[in-house]
Motif scaffolding. Structure first.
Motif, PDB file in Angstrom:
ATOM      1  N   TYR A   1      -2.735   7.080  -4.773  1.00 23.15           N
ATOM      2  CA  TYR A   1      -2.626   5.927  -3.881  1.00 23.15           C
ATOM      3  C   TYR A   1      -2.857   4.665  -4.709  1.00 23.15           C
ATOM      4  O   TYR A   1      -3.750   4.608  -5.553  1.00 23.15           O
ATOM      5  CB  TYR A   1      -3.668   5.994  -2.764  1.00 23.15           C
TER       6      TYR A   1
ATOM      7  N   ASP B   1      -6.643   2.010  -7.099  1.00 23.56           N
ATOM      8  CA  ASP B   1      -5.733   3.033  -7.610  1.00 23.56           C
ATOM      9  C   ASP B   1      -6.520   4.330  -7.746  1.00 23.56           C
ATOM     10  O   ASP B   1      -7.592   4.344  -8.362  1.00 23.56           O
ATOM     11  CB  ASP B   1      -5.154   2.612  -8.962  1.00 23.56           C
TER      12      ASP B   1
ATOM     13  N   ASN C   1       0.856  -1.184   0.000  1.00 24.34           N
ATOM     14  CA  ASN C   1       0.000   0.000   0.000  1.00 24.34           C
ATOM     15  C   ASN C   1       0.894   1.236   0.000  1.00 24.34           C
ATOM     16  O   ASN C   1       1.656   1.449   0.959  1.00 24.34           O
ATOM     17  CB  ASN C   1      -0.926   0.033   1.221  1.00 24.34           C
ATOM     18  N   ASN C   2       0.820   2.038  -1.064  1.00 21.41           N
ATOM     19  CA  ASN C   2       1.744   3.143  -1.241  1.00 21.41           C
ATOM     20  C   ASN C   2       1.013   4.430  -1.615  1.00 21.41           C
ATOM     21  O   ASN C   2       0.050   4.407  -2.398  1.00 21.41           O
ATOM     22  CB  ASN C   2       2.762   2.827  -2.342  1.00 21.41           C
ATOM     23  N   LEU C   3       1.509   5.522  -1.067  1.00 20.58           N
ATOM     24  CA  LEU C   3       1.113   6.853  -1.499  1.00 20.58           C
ATOM     25  C   LEU C   3       2.192   7.390  -2.427  1.00 20.58           C
ATOM     26  O   LEU C   3       3.387   7.132  -2.212  1.00 20.58           O
ATOM     27  CB  LEU C   3       0.952   7.785  -0.295  1.00 20.58           C
TER      28      LEU C   3
END
Length: 907
Positions: A709, A721, A635-637
């Motif tokens: 995100y 997304d 999980n990435n910003l």
């Protein structure tokens, strides 16, 4: 004798060394099948863990790996859509049989385009979409370009069946110079015609390995032009994908005969042959043939035309004597019947003067010539033939040489400043490159030949003149019109009856007389009084890149690169201002990128910058900064500041083309100012009537901020997304209309008979803003079902009313897809259904401007796999419900296309 002994000793030594070397190598063989249906899995990567040694499975799932490493060692098996698997080899004589398990987790793919280095799509620092070969194989689409149109934030402009242009974040059109298309590392834009030719020349469906789409500014790594996005299409390596593949797709169009008299057949045949001759040499050959009766431009709305400006107005040929149909050609010729015909008649026939002067002589009576529809003058037979080939040679384990050629030819239809029938169009691209694990160098050329292509509007207007000159036609019309009024006819009836008289003997479309005149005119170059446009423009480019990470990795991962490009414009005066000789335009650019992971890979920072210079403009630096923050596993910003820079296109610099009636489309090069005497004979705005100051056109720039995100939820079964962006353009490139007196007296500019109008590119003084957002959710649930939904919005603001921005984006759009590729007891059945919707919007173009209604389409496909013969049968439809639509004013109106296909060895 000693020499003989010496030779024998050398031979024996060589033999012993060879035996020793052979004794030191082992050969591992095996086979890979799916764990579900026991089908062979081709193109699987097989590598020895901890080394760079490896191979790929062939089209039967078999592999052979020769290595000097002695067992035991571990083999790693990996492929898109499957779980990576490790197998320990203890004995070289063992046959390795692998039961490959399909992946149940989304987001496992690796992308390259976002940072020019491999990285997981979840960790991309900017928005990115990826389509792999497996998705292409099962997609409900007649062309893989249609698949791009299903992606989040994408608009697909359809000029005709084989001419489709994807765009992101607005500015959609048949020739979007703000969007890059790169095929196997080569810019796919026709250097003179200024449209991308991916559907005309390049890869066929069987040879597409993957597509990566970067929405938004991407100039920092891919050069000027990528203002709104870059699409990279990569082909399959003959080392990895071997054997014979072919697909026969047969279909039917125009089933309701609404725009064609008969239902038409659709043929699409594709073939690919690739052979791995040895561990060092491999080659491939591909071909594709498409033939069908094309969609037709059939917008018969009345259009008030003023150069590149205009609007749709009420009226038909029966209700408006000055009718100008959007997709009707030849009716652009118009005159003021009162001033240019009736008043002269009153002088030649004094007995009619009292009656003529009893009419309002100060009121114009505009009348247009009778035109022909697109279906009457454009060959419906669309043809596209593509041929490509490549030779791959591995000089060392880490260095590969590639020589490749791509050629395409055929007939299609394109919408630019006019509708163009592209006949015998030929585009070729050739490249030579060296690929190392740390660097590459590539040189390529694009060779363009417009063939027998012609301007439909110009050709038909000249056809009317050749059949009956306007002086004679309007004279007959005027005399009959007056006589009809005198006989007591109503005004509109008098007009229609006068037209019938003036049109007596008018050649019927398709007749021998019509074809003889029309074919003669369309074969004469525009500069010599015909409709043919000549374009033999070429592009030459050399570029390279070096990854310094192996030397700088302790500090940062560093990437450097650059390119040198030359355009050679050659239209013989039919498109560019090159009547006296070819025009050369030179560009060069260089970039650097540095990235660093911090806090145990929780944060990744990347900084890059590119400098570009065109010989006609000042150089410009385009920086980019991105950050990827891991908020949880998978999980990435992401945050990015991006900029882009666009030199005016070759046409925006040098076009010199007559369009419409007494209007000329010109470029922004400073030489036009003196050529047309703008510095001595003042020009005026057609909107305000005030004196207009012309400045040489400058490059356009944009800065964009984005936050997004991307993450996996529900144990990898759901991928989300989302993104939002805000951008600001500086020196925004648009077009406006100016007028100039032909007599040299500025006062005469108000008289249509003594003025000429120019459409010129200009830079807006004020900053133009754009913003938007998008979101997608992919859910893999019960027994292989996948549900996907995405929606997006793009907006433009602060464009002055008297300028044309060509933004052409619906405010809202959405796509929904439901699919399952493994149904039934033996997992052989599959289906995909995609529903697409986009909002209505105002479409602006050089050809025509007007409203485009909302679009609703449903694409669907069912398939059945034949594992023993490595084949698949598909039955599908684009626009299943046959809901006709067009996505730009004047473009073809698209209906349903229904097809069945048989594919062999499609992997």
């Amino acid at each position: 004798m000693r020499k003989s002994y010496s030779k024998i000793a050398c031979m024996l030594l060589a033999v012993f060394l060879s035996i020793a070397a052979f004794a030191q190598t082992v050969t591992i063989t095996g086979n890979v099948k799916t764990s579900t249906s026991q089908e062979a899995v081709p193109a699987v990567s097989v590598t020895i863990k901890g080394t760079g040694s490896g191979t790929f499975t062939d089209d039967k799932g078999n592999f052979t790996l020769t290595t000097s490493q002695k067992p035991p060692f571990t083999l790693i098996f990996s492929s898109i859509g499957f779980e990576s698997q490790e197998v320990v080899v203890n004995n070289a004589s063992d046959v390795i049989n692998v039961s490959f398990v399909p992946s149940t987790q989304l987001g496992t793919e690796v992308v390259v385009s976002a940072s020019r280095v491999p990285e997981r799509i979840l960790e991309s620092p900017v928005s990115i979409e990826r389509v792999n070969s497996a998705s292409i194989r099962v997609a409900p689409a007649a062309s893989y370009y249609d698949i791009v149109g299903n992606l989040k934030g994408v608009d697909l402009t359809t000029s005709s069946l084989t001419f489709k242009t994807p765009s992101t974040r607005g500015f959609n059109g048949s020739g979007n110079t703000r969007f890059n298309q790169v095929i196997d590392g080569m810019d796919n834009q026709a250097p003179g015609l200024n449209f991308s030719v991916g559907t005309i020349v390049g890869l066929n469906e069987l040879d597409v390995d993957n597509m990566e789409l970067l929405p938004g500014a991407s100039s920092a790594l891919y050069g000027p032009g990528g203002m709104n996005g870059t699409l990279l299409i990569n082909s399959k390596s003959p080392f990895r994908y071997t054997g014979l593949s072919f697909q026969v797709k047969e279909g039917i169009m125009h089933t309701d005969k609404r725009y064609r008299d008969d239902a038409g057949a659709y043929h699409n045949w594709a073939i690919r042959w690739a052979q791995k001759v040895s561990d060092k040499f491999a080659y491939k050959i591909t071909g594709e043939f498409i033939q069908a009766k094309d969609w037709v431009g059939a917008d018969y709305r009345n259009y008030a035309r003023l150069g590149t400006n205009g609007r749709v107005i009420p009226g038909t040929r029966q209700t408006d004597p000055n009718y100008d149909g959007v997709n009707v050609y030849g009716d652009e010729t118009t005159t003021d019947l009162m001033k240019n015909v009736l008043i002269p008649i009153s002088k030649q026939a004094p007995f009619l003067a009292p009656y003529i002067y009893s009419l309002d002589t100060n009121k114009a009576i505009p009348v247009s010539r009778t035109g022909y529809t697109e279906r009457e003058i454009v060959d419906p037979n669309t043809v596209n033939f593509k041929l490509s080939g490549a030779l791959h040679y591995k000089i060392t384990e880490n260095l590969e040489a590639v020589f490749a050629g791509y050629f395409g030819t055929g007939n299609t239809v394109y919408t630019g400043s006019e509708r163009y029938s592209l006949r015998d169009l030929k585009i070729a691209q050739y490249k030579l490159e060296l690929n190392h694990k740390n660097w590459f160098i590539r040189s390529y050329t694009t060779q363009e030949n417009a063939g027998q292509s012609y301007n439909a509007t110009v050709t038909t207007r000249l056809f009317n003149e050749a059949w009956k000159p306007s002086t004679s036609w309007y004279s007959q019309y005027g005399q009959t019109y007056v006589a009809n009024l005198l006989s007591g006819m109503a005004n509109l009836d008098a007009h229609n009856a006068a037209r019938a008289v003036a049109d007596q003997g008018r050649p019927v479309a398709g007749s021998t007389q019509f074809n003889q005149i029309f074919d003669r005119i369309r074969s004469i170059p525009i500069v010599k009084g015909g409709g043919l446009f000549v374009d033999k423009t070429d592009l030459y480019n050399t570029e390279g890149q070096y990854n310094l990470t192996h030397a700088t990795g302790k500090v940062a991962d560093i990437l450097v690169g650059g390119n040198y490009k030359t355009y050679v414009l050659n239209s013989e005066g039919t498109l560019f201002a090159d009547s006296s000789g070819n025009i050369k335009i030179r560009e060069f650019g260089a970039y650097i990128q540095a990235s660093r992971r911090l806090f145990g890979d929780v944060l990744k920072l990347t900084f890059s910058g590119r400098y570009d210079k065109n010989e006609n403009f000042k150089g410009r630096l385009t920086p980019r900064a991105t950050a990827v923050l891991q908020v949880a596993k998978n999980n990435n910003l992401r945050f990015s500041y991006q900029s882009a820079y666009r030199f005016p296109s070759t046409q925006q610099q040098w076009i010199n083309l007559a369009v419409g009636s007494n209007v000329r489309l010109i470029g922004g090069n400073k030489d036009f100012i003196t050529h047309f005497g703008f510095d001595k004979n003042p020009v005026f705005s057609t909107t305000t009537g005030q004196v207009y100051t012309i400045n040489a056109v400058k490059p356009e720039a944009v800065t964009s901020f984005e936050m997004g995100y991307k993450g996996l939820l529900a144990e990898g079964k759901v991928m989300v997304d989302a993104y939002g962006y805000f951008g600001q353009y500086q020196d925004f490139l648009a077009r406006t209309l100016i007028m100039q007196s032909t007599t040299g007296n500025p006062a005469d500019v108000v008289n249509p008979a003594t003025r000429r109008i120019f459409s010129i590119p200009v830079n807006l003084a004020d900053k133009v803003k754009t913003y938007g957002y998008g979101m997608s959710i992919d859910y893999r649930f019960y027994k292989g079902y996948v549900f996907s939904v995405n929606g997006s919005s793009d907006n433009l603001q602060d464009v002055p009313e008297d300028y044309v921005a060509f933004f052409n984006a619906p405010k809202y759009r959405a796509n929904l897809t439901l699919a399952n590729g493994s149904l039934g007891k033996d997992k052989r059945y599959g289906f995909v259904a995609t529903y697409k919707w986009q909002d209505s919007f105002l479409s602006e173009g050089d050809f025509a401007t007007g409203d485009v209604p909302a679009i609703h389409t449903l694409d669907a496909q069912v398939s059945y796999k034949l594992p023993k013969s490595k084949s698949i049968v598909k039955l599908g439809a684009n626009n299943l419900l046959n809901q006709y639509y067009f996505n730009a004013v004047g473009n073809s109106i698209v209906g349903g296309l229904y097809y069945i296909s048989f594919g062999y060895n499609m992997y």
